[in-house]
Design a protein around this motif. Structure first.
Motif, PDB file in Angstrom:
ATOM      1  N   PRO A 114       0.841  -1.204   0.000  1.00  0.00           N
ATOM      2  CA  PRO A 114       0.000   0.000   0.000  1.00  0.00           C
ATOM      3  C   PRO A 114       0.874   1.252   0.000  1.00  0.00           C
ATOM      4  N   VAL A 115       0.415   2.270  -0.651  1.00  0.00           N
ATOM      5  CA  VAL A 115       1.148   3.534  -0.725  1.00  0.00           C
ATOM      6  C   VAL A 115       0.589   4.465   0.343  1.00  0.00           C
ATOM      7  N   LEU A 116       1.436   4.839   1.297  1.00  0.00           N
ATOM      8  CA  LEU A 116       1.001   5.714   2.384  1.00  0.00           C
ATOM      9  C   LEU A 116       1.671   7.070   2.227  1.00  0.00           C
ATOM     10  N   LYS A 117       0.864   8.101   2.057  1.00  0.00           N
ATOM     11  CA  LYS A 117       1.349   9.485   2.061  1.00  0.00           C
ATOM     12  C   LYS A 117       0.506  10.224   3.095  1.00  0.00           C
ATOM     13  N   HIS A 118       1.103  10.496   4.243  1.00  0.00           N
ATOM     14  CA  HIS A 118       0.356  11.102   5.350  1.00  0.00           C
ATOM     15  C   HIS A 118       0.895  12.521   5.565  1.00  0.00           C
ATOM     16  N   PRO A 119       0.273  13.529   4.965  1.00  0.00           N
ATOM     17  CA  PRO A 119       0.790  14.898   5.089  1.00  0.00           C
ATOM     18  C   PRO A 119       0.904  15.369   6.527  1.00  0.00           C
ATOM     19  N   LEU A 120      -0.012  14.943   7.394  1.00  0.00           N
ATOM     20  CA  LEU A 120       0.047  15.378   8.788  1.00  0.00           C
ATOM     21  C   LEU A 120       1.313  14.864   9.463  1.00  0.00           C
ATOM     22  N   VAL A 121       1.654  13.605   9.254  1.00  0.00           N
ATOM     23  CA  VAL A 121       2.850  13.043   9.880  1.00  0.00           C
ATOM     24  C   VAL A 121       4.096  13.741   9.344  1.00  0.00           C
ATOM     25  N   LEU A 122       4.081  14.129   8.070  1.00  0.00           N
ATOM     26  CA  LEU A 122       5.207  14.888   7.527  1.00  0.00           C
ATOM     27  C   LEU A 122       5.373  16.215   8.251  1.00  0.00           C
ATOM     28  N   ARG A 123       4.258  16.891   8.536  1.00  0.00           N
ATOM     29  CA  ARG A 123       4.329  18.170   9.258  1.00  0.00           C
ATOM     30  C   ARG A 123       4.861  17.954  10.678  1.00  0.00           C
ATOM     31  N   VAL A 124       4.422  16.876  11.325  1.00  0.00           N
ATOM     32  CA  VAL A 124       4.915  16.604  12.675  1.00  0.00           C
ATOM     33  C   VAL A 124       6.400  16.270  12.639  1.00  0.00           C
ATOM     34  N   TRP A 125       6.834  15.580  11.609  1.00  0.00           N
ATOM     35  CA  TRP A 125       8.254  15.245  11.444  1.00  0.00           C
ATOM     36  C   TRP A 125       9.114  16.516  11.408  1.00  0.00           C
ATOM     37  N   LEU A 126       8.537  17.590  10.900  1.00  0.00           N
ATOM     38  CA  LEU A 126       9.225  18.881  10.849  1.00  0.00           C
ATOM     39  C   LEU A 126       8.826  19.770  12.024  1.00  0.00           C
ATOM     40  N   HIS A 128      10.248  20.520  14.698  1.00  0.00           N
ATOM     41  CA  HIS A 128      11.265  21.384  15.300  1.00  0.00           C
ATOM     42  C   HIS A 128      11.255  22.777  14.688  1.00  0.00           C
ATOM     43  N   LEU A 129      10.534  22.945  13.587  1.00  0.00           N
ATOM     44  CA  LEU A 129      10.423  24.259  12.943  1.00  0.00           C
ATOM     45  C   LEU A 129       9.055  24.884  13.165  1.00  0.00           C
ATOM     46  N   ALA A 130       8.221  24.247  13.954  1.00  0.00           N
ATOM     47  CA  ALA A 130       6.847  24.716  14.138  1.00  0.00           C
ATOM     48  C   ALA A 130       6.583  25.028  15.604  1.00  0.00           C
ATOM     49  N   VAL A 131       5.518  25.746  15.822  1.00  0.00           N
ATOM     50  CA  VAL A 131       5.066  26.039  17.189  1.00  0.00           C
ATOM     51  C   VAL A 131       4.261  24.840  17.685  1.00  0.00           C
ATOM     52  N   PRO A 132       4.522  24.337  18.892  1.00  0.00           N
ATOM     53  CA  PRO A 132       3.801  23.151  19.380  1.00  0.00           C
ATOM     54  C   PRO A 132       2.284  23.275  19.312  1.00  0.00           C
ATOM     55  N   ASP A 133       1.747  24.450  19.623  1.00  0.00           N
ATOM     56  CA  ASP A 133       0.294  24.612  19.585  1.00  0.00           C
ATOM     57  C   ASP A 133      -0.255  24.410  18.170  1.00  0.00           C
ATOM     58  N   THR A 134       0.537  24.786  17.155  1.00  0.00           N
ATOM     59  CA  THR A 134       0.097  24.594  15.775  1.00  0.00           C
ATOM     60  C   THR A 134      -0.016  23.108  15.454  1.00  0.00           C
ATOM     61  N   LEU A 135       0.972  22.340  15.876  1.00  0.00           N
ATOM     62  CA  LEU A 135       0.934  20.904  15.618  1.00  0.00           C
ATOM     63  C   LEU A 135      -0.276  20.266  16.299  1.00  0.00           C
ATOM     64  N   ARG A 136      -0.525  20.667  17.518  1.00  0.00           N
ATOM     65  CA  ARG A 136      -1.672  20.093  18.234  1.00  0.00           C
ATOM     66  C   ARG A 136      -2.978  20.417  17.501  1.00  0.00           C
ATOM     67  N   THR A 137      -3.099  21.645  17.005  1.00  0.00           N
ATOM     68  CA  THR A 137      -4.305  22.027  16.262  1.00  0.00           C
ATOM     69  C   THR A 137      -4.468  21.181  15.008  1.00  0.00           C
ATOM     70  N   LEU A 138      -3.363  20.930  14.297  1.00  0.00           N
ATOM     71  CA  LEU A 138      -3.424  20.127  13.081  1.00  0.00           C
ATOM     72  C   LEU A 138      -3.874  18.692  13.390  1.00  0.00           C
ATOM     73  N   VAL A 139      -3.350  18.118  14.461  1.00  0.00           N
ATOM     74  CA  VAL A 139      -3.725  16.752  14.815  1.00  0.00           C
ATOM     75  C   VAL A 139      -5.194  16.701  15.236  1.00  0.00           C
ATOM     76  N   GLU A 140      -5.653  17.699  15.967  1.00  0.00           N
ATOM     77  CA  GLU A 140      -7.059  17.721  16.386  1.00  0.00           C
ATOM     78  C   GLU A 140      -7.982  17.849  15.181  1.00  0.00           C
ATOM     79  N   ARG A 141      -7.598  18.656  14.188  1.00  0.00           N
ATOM     80  CA  ARG A 141      -8.403  18.756  12.970  1.00  0.00           C
ATOM     81  C   ARG A 141      -8.444  17.416  12.244  1.00  0.00           C
ATOM     82  N   HIS A 142      -7.301  16.743  12.172  1.00  0.00           N
ATOM     83  CA  HIS A 142      -7.251  15.440  11.521  1.00  0.00           C
ATOM     84  C   HIS A 142      -8.146  14.444  12.249  1.00  0.00           C
ATOM     85  N   ARG A 143      -8.159  14.507  13.556  1.00  0.00           N
ATOM     86  CA  ARG A 143      -9.003  13.610  14.338  1.00  0.00           C
ATOM     87  C   ARG A 143     -10.480  13.840  14.014  1.00  0.00           C
TER      88      ARG A 143
END
Length: 255
Positions: A114-126, A128-143
């Motif tokens: 299977p081909v997995l392309k998970h844009p959210l996980v890519l953003r979390v992988w980066l 260290h360049l983001a604000v923690p609150d932004t990452l949490r918001t992105l994960v909550e939206r994905h949920r």
């Protein structure tokens, strides 16, 4: 494309078919359940079924595959009659098409990973360049988006026909239901991981704006006074202060 390329090859009782992309088989598969469907009908059905475990092709790609399948003799089409307000072309799978689809579905060759392309996980992988609150918001939206998708999968399951021809589509949709539930579990685990990192990190960790705003070295390689003072403190000395100028009479003398 030659005439021999457009039709199945029959040699010594065996039937072989030209190679087709997986999307062409998916479109042909939709017609194996319901004949006499337009490209628009197939697109709506793909959105309500295929996209939960494969993907839903664009309407332009569906029509391109239908044209290819018709050239190969695997489907046939007819224009609607005057009883319909707008002329439509309806497609039906042929006997050759059904045999070709059965041969492809029953083949034992490897399906591929299977081909997995998970844009959210890519953003979390980066992260260290983001604000923690932004990452949490992105994960909550994905949920929340996954919860909405789960409701749609369950709606598709409830709408599946009762006949035996729907047994295997129900198996596929059941897999999709479990996949959405697993994705929700993964999202919750990711939120817990992000919270753990937030508690363990210094107050300014992961805040790019603050990192960028720190004083840069002055021209000529000399650090700014505030930076130089902090460096001195870290070495166990007082902040940099210019020593008093030594007078001539204070200079040491021999003897």
């Amino acid at each position: 494309m030659t005439g021999s390329d457009r039709t199945p090859h029959r040699r010594q009782g065996a039937i072989t078919y030209p190679r087709l992309p997986v999307t062409a088989w998916a479109v042909l598969g939709l017609l194996s359940f319901r004949d006499g469907r337009t490209g628009y009908d197939l697109k709506k059905w793909a959105d309500a079924s295929l996209r939960f475990f494969y993907w839903s092709p664009a309407i332009s790609q569906i029509y391109a595959e239908l044209r290819r399948l018709e050239e190969l003799g695997l489907v046939t089409s007819r224009r609607s009659g005057p009883e319909e307000p707008r002329a439509k072309r309806r497609y039906t799978i042929t006997e050759d098409g059904r045999q070709a689809l059965a041969a492809w579905a029953d083949a034992t060759h490897e399906c591929g990973p299977p081909v997995l392309k998970h844009p959210l996980v890519l953003r979390v992988w980066l992260g260290h360049l983001a604000v923690p609150d932004t990452l949490r918001t992105l994960v909550e939206r994905h949920r929340e988006r996954t919860r909405a998708g789960l409701r749609e999968v369950r709606k598709a399951l409830a709408g599946a026909g009762a006949g035996t021809e729907w047994d295997f589509p129900r198996v596929a949709l059941g897999w999709s239901e479990r996949q959405h539930l697993a994705e929700l579990e993964l999202a919750e685990a990711m939120l817990a991981d992000l919270e753990r990192l937030r508690r363990a990190a210094p107050e300014t960790a992961g805040r790019p704006s603050e990192m960028a705003g720190r004083a840069a070295p002055e021209a000529g390689g000399r650090a700014a006074p505030e930076t130089a003072g902090r460096a001195s403190e870290q070495r166990g000395r007082a902040p940099s202060v210019a020593p008093p100028r030594q007078r001539v009479e204070d200079a040491p003398t021999h003897g």
